[in-house]
Design a protein around this motif. Structure first.
Motif, PDB file in Angstrom:
ATOM      1  N   HIS A   1       0.840  -1.206   0.000  1.00  0.00           N
ATOM      2  CA  HIS A   1       0.000   0.000   0.000  1.00  0.00           C
ATOM      3  C   HIS A   1       0.873   1.254   0.000  1.00  0.00           C
ATOM      4  N   LEU A   2       1.921   1.239   0.806  1.00  0.00           N
ATOM      5  CA  LEU A   2       2.801   2.408   0.896  1.00  0.00           C
ATOM      6  C   LEU A   2       3.465   2.685  -0.447  1.00  0.00           C
ATOM      7  N   LEU A   3       3.967   1.648  -1.102  1.00  0.00           N
ATOM      8  CA  LEU A   3       4.630   1.820  -2.391  1.00  0.00           C
ATOM      9  C   LEU A   3       3.661   2.339  -3.434  1.00  0.00           C
ATOM     10  N   ALA A   4       2.440   1.812  -3.429  1.00  0.00           N
ATOM     11  CA  ALA A   4       1.442   2.250  -4.405  1.00  0.00           C
ATOM     12  C   ALA A   4       1.124   3.730  -4.236  1.00  0.00           C
TER      13      ALA A   4
ATOM     14  N   LEU B   1      -2.588  14.044  -2.792  1.00  0.00           N
ATOM     15  CA  LEU B   1      -2.769  13.608  -1.417  1.00  0.00           C
ATOM     16  C   LEU B   1      -2.203  12.215  -1.172  1.00  0.00           C
ATOM     17  N   ALA B   2      -2.311  11.331  -2.169  1.00  0.00           N
ATOM     18  CA  ALA B   2      -1.808   9.970  -2.002  1.00  0.00           C
ATOM     19  C   ALA B   2      -0.325   9.988  -1.651  1.00  0.00           C
ATOM     20  N   ARG B   3       0.439  10.753  -2.391  1.00  0.00           N
ATOM     21  CA  ARG B   3       1.882  10.812  -2.123  1.00  0.00           C
ATOM     22  C   ARG B   3       2.166  11.522  -0.802  1.00  0.00           C
ATOM     23  N   LEU B   4       1.388  12.558  -0.473  1.00  0.00           N
ATOM     24  CA  LEU B   4       1.572  13.261   0.797  1.00  0.00           C
ATOM     25  C   LEU B   4       1.355  12.312   1.964  1.00  0.00           C
ATOM     26  N   TRP B   5       0.301  11.517   1.905  1.00  0.00           N
ATOM     27  CA  TRP B   5       0.034  10.562   2.983  1.00  0.00           C
ATOM     28  C   TRP B   5       1.161   9.542   3.089  1.00  0.00           C
TER      29      TRP B   5
ATOM     30  N   LEU C   1       6.218   7.539   5.956  1.00  0.00           N
ATOM     31  CA  LEU C   1       7.678   7.420   6.016  1.00  0.00           C
ATOM     32  C   LEU C   1       8.239   8.257   7.164  1.00  0.00           C
ATOM     33  N   LEU C   2       7.691   9.456   7.361  1.00  0.00           N
ATOM     34  CA  LEU C   2       8.114  10.288   8.485  1.00  0.00           C
ATOM     35  C   LEU C   2       7.801   9.595   9.807  1.00  0.00           C
ATOM     36  N   ALA C   3       6.636   8.954   9.887  1.00  0.00           N
ATOM     37  CA  ALA C   3       6.270   8.232  11.113  1.00  0.00           C
ATOM     38  C   ALA C   3       7.269   7.113  11.389  1.00  0.00           C
ATOM     39  N   PHE C   4       7.665   6.378  10.349  1.00  0.00           N
ATOM     40  CA  PHE C   4       8.657   5.317  10.535  1.00  0.00           C
ATOM     41  C   PHE C   4       9.989   5.899  11.015  1.00  0.00           C
TER      42      PHE C   4
ATOM     43  N   THR D   1       0.825   1.758  13.695  1.00  0.00           N
ATOM     44  CA  THR D   1       0.959   2.338  12.356  1.00  0.00           C
ATOM     45  C   THR D   1       0.778   1.277  11.278  1.00  0.00           C
ATOM     46  N   LEU D   2       1.360   0.099  11.496  1.00  0.00           N
ATOM     47  CA  LEU D   2       1.308  -0.957  10.484  1.00  0.00           C
ATOM     48  C   LEU D   2      -0.096  -1.521  10.304  1.00  0.00           C
ATOM     49  N   LEU D   3      -0.859  -1.648  11.405  1.00  0.00           N
ATOM     50  CA  LEU D   3      -2.182  -2.262  11.282  1.00  0.00           C
ATOM     51  C   LEU D   3      -3.116  -1.454  10.384  1.00  0.00           C
ATOM     52  N   PRO D   4      -3.317  -0.153  10.615  1.00  0.00           N
ATOM     53  CA  PRO D   4      -4.178   0.588   9.677  1.00  0.00           C
ATOM     54  C   PRO D   4      -3.567   0.702   8.284  1.00  0.00           C
ATOM     55  N   LEU D   5      -2.226   0.746   8.206  1.00  0.00           N
ATOM     56  CA  LEU D   5      -1.571   0.815   6.903  1.00  0.00           C
ATOM     57  C   LEU D   5      -1.859  -0.436   6.080  1.00  0.00           C
ATOM     58  N   SER D   6      -2.098  -1.558   6.753  1.00  0.00           N
ATOM     59  CA  SER D   6      -2.357  -2.816   6.041  1.00  0.00           C
ATOM     60  C   SER D   6      -3.664  -2.784   5.258  1.00  0.00           C
TER      61      SER D   6
END
Length: 360
Positions: A255-258, A265-269, A274-277, A299-304
């Motif tokens: 999801h992050l790579l996509a 907004l997609a790239r901003l999010w 990445l900043l959070a990591f 962070t990883l759970l909602p990112l999934s």
């Protein structure tokens, strides 16, 4: 004298919390007026689902939704329980009760975050730490009947109690936290990591208190699962119903790579993630392992399930805000951050009042 000193210190922080909250509310009033909006519009999106719980309780079966069969099982109970108390005591409508509940928690979360930063030795003035919460670009969720301010409040409280060695009380805070949102259950992992660091397994005097706190931490989500099982036969319905919103767990890095390859907004999010990591990496570098153990899975759970809503999932996490505050202080970027944050908050209010779906 010691008690007087403690009370004086708390009253000073409380004073600044009230001032910062009042400043946020004044800014909110100005932005709503300039945008020809209405305070009634603040309860929108997820707030309407929480309102249905306050008014009628949890659904017995799915209801129609434009993306499939949805139900309010996806929304955890502690916030609507708080709002239901206000609704029952005052007779205010459920949406108003939710907004007031959120605002009260917002005020308390500003104070709690200042205490949290002090407990973890952050070299950031308390008023600066409080301002980071009050004037975040995503501070709008403190006034819209969402769970974010309650989540931040209980996270700060639970970690503060842990740091001051009140292990049972910390576990009770974690129980509340896991009753606010599923990722709140990861506080138990933080306790486990902290227990190993402090060698509490072998400390006979503290072991029983620590183990009790550890046992209590996931109690909120456990009680919610039990209720759902007896109410409609599926203890994990809050997970299964997410398919109605297209939130199906997958590879978070995919999801992050996509989104990084997207635009706007997609790239901003994706950059925010990445900043959070990077901030989690800072927590690990600083040996704040129990904080990192909370924020990494949170962070990883909602990112999934994708990056929709990720900004509010990130910037109401106490450990990430702590690391961000220290980074801004060290890099001397506060003067640049403040106007950007206020402009971002202004933009978010405009988008909210205009019904833009990306604010959900």
């Amino acid at each position: 004298m010691k008690l007087a000193s403690i009370l004086a210190r708390h009253s000073r922080l409380g004073f600044w919390a009230v001032i910062l909250f009042a400043g946020n509310q004044v800014l909110e009033g100005v932005l709503i007026a300039l945008g020809n909006g209405s305070y009634s519009r603040l309860c929108y999106w997820d707030c309407t689902w929480y309102s249905s719980i306050v008014a009628h309780g949890y659904d017995f079966e799915p209801r129609g939704h434009d993306q499939g069969d949805a139900a309010n099982w996806a929304f955890f109970p502690l916030l609507p329980l708080l709002a239901a108390g206000i609704h029952g005591a005052t007779g205010l409508l459920p949406p108003t009760s939710l907004i007031l509940s959120g605002k009260l928690c917002f005020l308390l979360s500003i104070f709690a975050f200042m205490k949290f930063t002090q407990a973890y030795g952050a070299k950031v003035p308390p008023i600066v730490a409080g301002a980071l919460v009050a004037f975040s670009p995503y501070a709008i969720y403190g006034s819209t009947g969402y769970t974010e301010p309650l989540f931040l409040l209980l996270t700060c409280l639970s970690f503060y109690l842990w740091k001051t060695k009140r292990y049972v009380a910390s576990g009770l805070g974690g129980a509340g936290l896991s009753g606010v949102r599923l990722v709140g259950g990861f506080f138990a992992l933080s306790l486990l990591v902290g227990g190993f660091r402090e060698r509490l397994w072998g400390a006979e005097a503290a072991r029983s208190r620590f183990l009790l706190g550890l046992f209590l931490a996931p109690l909120g989500v456990a009680l919610f699962m039990t209720y759902l099982y007896f109410w409609m036969g599926d203890a994990l319905s809050f997970v299964h119903v997410m398919k109605a919103w297209g939130r199906i767990p997958g590879n978070p890095l995919s999801h992050l790579l996509a989104y990084l390859q997207g635009d706007g907004l997609a790239r901003l999010w994706a950059v925010m993630v990445l900043l959070a990591f990077a901030l989690i990496g800072r927590l690990i570098r600083d040996r704040r392992y129990e904080l990192a153990a909370f924020s990494l899975p949170a962070t990883l759970l909602p990112l999934s399930t994708g990056l929709v809503s990720m900004p509010r999932y990130l910037w109401w996490q106490a450990p990430l805000l702590l690391a961000l505050a220290e980074t801004l202080r060290e890099t001397k970027l506060w003067p640049l951050y403040v106007p950007i944050a206020v402009l971002g908050l202004t933009w978010m209010y405009h988008a909210w009042m205009a019904g833009k779906s990306f604010v959900i």
